[in-house]
Every structure is written in C-alpha cells, then in structure tokens.
Design a protein around this motif. Structure first.
Motif, short mmCIF file in Angstrom:
data_model
loop_
_atom_site.label_atom_id
_atom_site.label_comp_id
_atom_site.label_asym_id
_atom_site.label_seq_id
_atom_site.Cartn_x
_atom_site.Cartn_y
_atom_site.Cartn_z
N GLU A 154 0.83 -1.21 0.00
CA GLU A 154 0.00 0.00 0.00
C GLU A 154 0.86 1.26 0.00
O GLU A 154 0.61 2.21 -0.75
N ALA A 186 -8.14 -5.56 -13.45
CA ALA A 186 -7.66 -5.92 -12.11
C ALA A 186 -6.98 -4.76 -11.40
O ALA A 186 -6.81 -4.79 -10.18
N ALA A 188 -7.97 -1.85 -10.55
CA ALA A 188 -8.77 -1.24 -9.50
C ALA A 188 -8.82 -2.11 -8.26
O ALA A 188 -9.05 -1.61 -7.15
N GLU A 189 -8.62 -3.42 -8.42
CA GLU A 189 -8.60 -4.33 -7.28
C GLU A 189 -7.24 -4.38 -6.60
O GLU A 189 -7.11 -4.86 -5.48
N ILE A 190 -6.22 -3.89 -7.29
CA ILE A 190 -4.86 -3.95 -6.75
C ILE A 190 -4.42 -2.60 -6.19
O ILE A 190 -3.81 -2.53 -5.12
N ASN A 193 -8.89 1.55 -3.32
CA ASN A 193 -9.81 1.05 -2.28
C ASN A 193 -9.09 0.20 -1.22
O ASN A 193 -9.54 -0.89 -0.88
N TYR A 194 -7.98 0.71 -0.71
CA TYR A 194 -7.15 -0.09 0.20
C TYR A 194 -7.87 -0.47 1.49
O TYR A 194 -7.67 -1.57 2.00
N GLU A 196 -11.07 -1.12 1.98
CA GLU A 196 -11.98 -2.23 1.68
C GLU A 196 -11.21 -3.52 1.44
O GLU A 196 -11.58 -4.59 1.94
N HIS A 197 -10.13 -3.42 0.67
CA HIS A 197 -9.38 -4.63 0.32
C HIS A 197 -8.64 -5.21 1.52
O HIS A 197 -8.51 -6.43 1.65
N GLU A 200 -11.25 -7.14 3.56
CA GLU A 200 -11.63 -8.40 2.91
C GLU A 200 -10.52 -9.43 3.03
O GLU A 200 -10.77 -10.61 3.32
#
Length: 216
Positions: A154, A186, A188-190, A193-194, A196-197, A200
């Motif tokens: 991050e 991918a 946006a998933e990496i 939104n740290y 949220e990720h 999860e």
C-alpha cells in the motif's frame, strides 16, 4: 547568554526525532547525519547510542509500538476473531502514520520487552479458545505478516494517505494494458480502495484459520 537547556540525548529522543524526519525524507533519505543535524548535534554523538542504522530502526520500531499501544487496553471479553481484527487494524493504522512505516517495522527487533504483555494476553486468549500454543502462534503471526505485507504494498503506491506515487494511475494502466482486458480491469482491485481490500483480505485469513484449526 543562552541558558536554554536541551533535553538529554537518549535513545527515545533520537528515535522520536527520526520518526518525525521519516515523513519528510523517507527511509532511503533517513541517515544518522540527517538526524544529528535535526538534533543539532554531531553525528558521532549518535553512535554512542546506535552502532548502525539497523540499531536505530530497531528503536524506531519499538517507539512505534509504544505509541500504538499507549492508552489502549485489551478487552478480555474479545473472541479470538475480534482480537485479530482489532490488533491488525490497529497495526495498519499505526504503520500508515509514517512514510515507509511498514518497512521500518518489518524485520526490526524490539529493543525492550514492552510487547510481551500484549503477546502473553493474546496467546492466553487463543489457548483458552481451544488452540494449542503452536496454532495460536501460527494464527497471530500469519495475520501480522499479512498486515505488514499489505501495508508495505500500500505504501509503495501511497507513501502517506494523502499522497500517490507517479505511475499508479489506474485509468492510465488500463489504457496501456487494453490488449489484456482482465489484467487491465484488475488494476482497481490492486491499486485502489485499500481500506476495503484490507478488510476483505483479513477476513479471508481469519476464515482460513477457522477452517484449518476448527476453532470458531
């Protein structure tokens, strides 16, 4: 004649100054010479307290831990899942307070035993919940390692919460990788939104511990 007295130069004062300077220069720019200048002393004075930079990083990590746990108390009514959530959220929050905070913390050795009280309480909670000592250690260390690794990545993108390094624009990345649609999406998933990720991922680790050790 200036009669102002300086605070004594000790390990904690040096570490506190180094942590302040860290947010300005980052880990690569943090040198004993730069810290000495900030303290208005000669660099050799710091070698009386720290033989090298790693010794200083050890004290900085210890000071970060002291600040993280100051004024907090563990709730004996926590389930082991709640304890993992609270402790790792607190660790992430503490690391994000410093530029390269995760790099400073990772691999450093605490210079005291302040951490032993919290560690003992965590292991006591886990063993009371049915874990044997090996399982309790594995569960706590695995979630701790997850958090350190997550924050290291991050901070590679966002050195501080209000900063973002050049080259990590998700839309530009998607444009450059347009021939690879899944990989492009991918991004946006990496790299976004740290919060949220992190939550999860931490939930996934805890679910894995429940499944592996049958402790619920």
């Amino acid at each position: 004649m200036n009669t102002e007295r300086r605070a004594p130069l000790d390990r904690r004062r040096v570490a506190a100054t180094a942590l302040e300077l860290l947010n300005e220069v980052g880990l690569d720019g943090l040198t004993l010479r730069a810290i000495a200048k900030e303290l208005d002393v000669k660099a050799p004075a710091l070698y009386w307290h720290f033989k090298d930079k790693q010794a200083l990083l050890d004290e900085m990590a210890t000071e970060m831990f002291r600040r993280m746990v100051a004024g907090t108390s563990l709730d004996p009514a926590d389930t082991w899942q709640e304890r993992l959530l609270k402790s790792n959220r607190g660790l992430r929050r503490a690391l994000l307070g410093y530029r390269d905070g995760a790099k400073v913390f990772s691999g450093s050795r605490f210079t005291g035993i302040e951490h032993a009280e919290q560690m003992e309480e965590n292991l006591r909670l886990f063993t009371a919940a049915g874990f044997d000592l090996r399982q309790a250690v594995r569960a706590t260390v695995t979630t701790y390692s997850y958090t350190l690794g997550f924050v290291t990545e991050e901070q590679g993108v966002q050195p501080l919460p209000d900063e973002r390094r050049e080259g990590y624009d998700v839309n530009e990345r998607a444009r450059l990788m347009s021939d690879f649609p899944l990989s492009a999406a991918a991004g946006a998933e990496i790299f976004a939104n740290y919060d949220e990720h992190f939550e999860e991922g931490l939930a996934l680790v805890i679910a894995g511990i429940e499944t592996r050790y049958g402790a619920g």
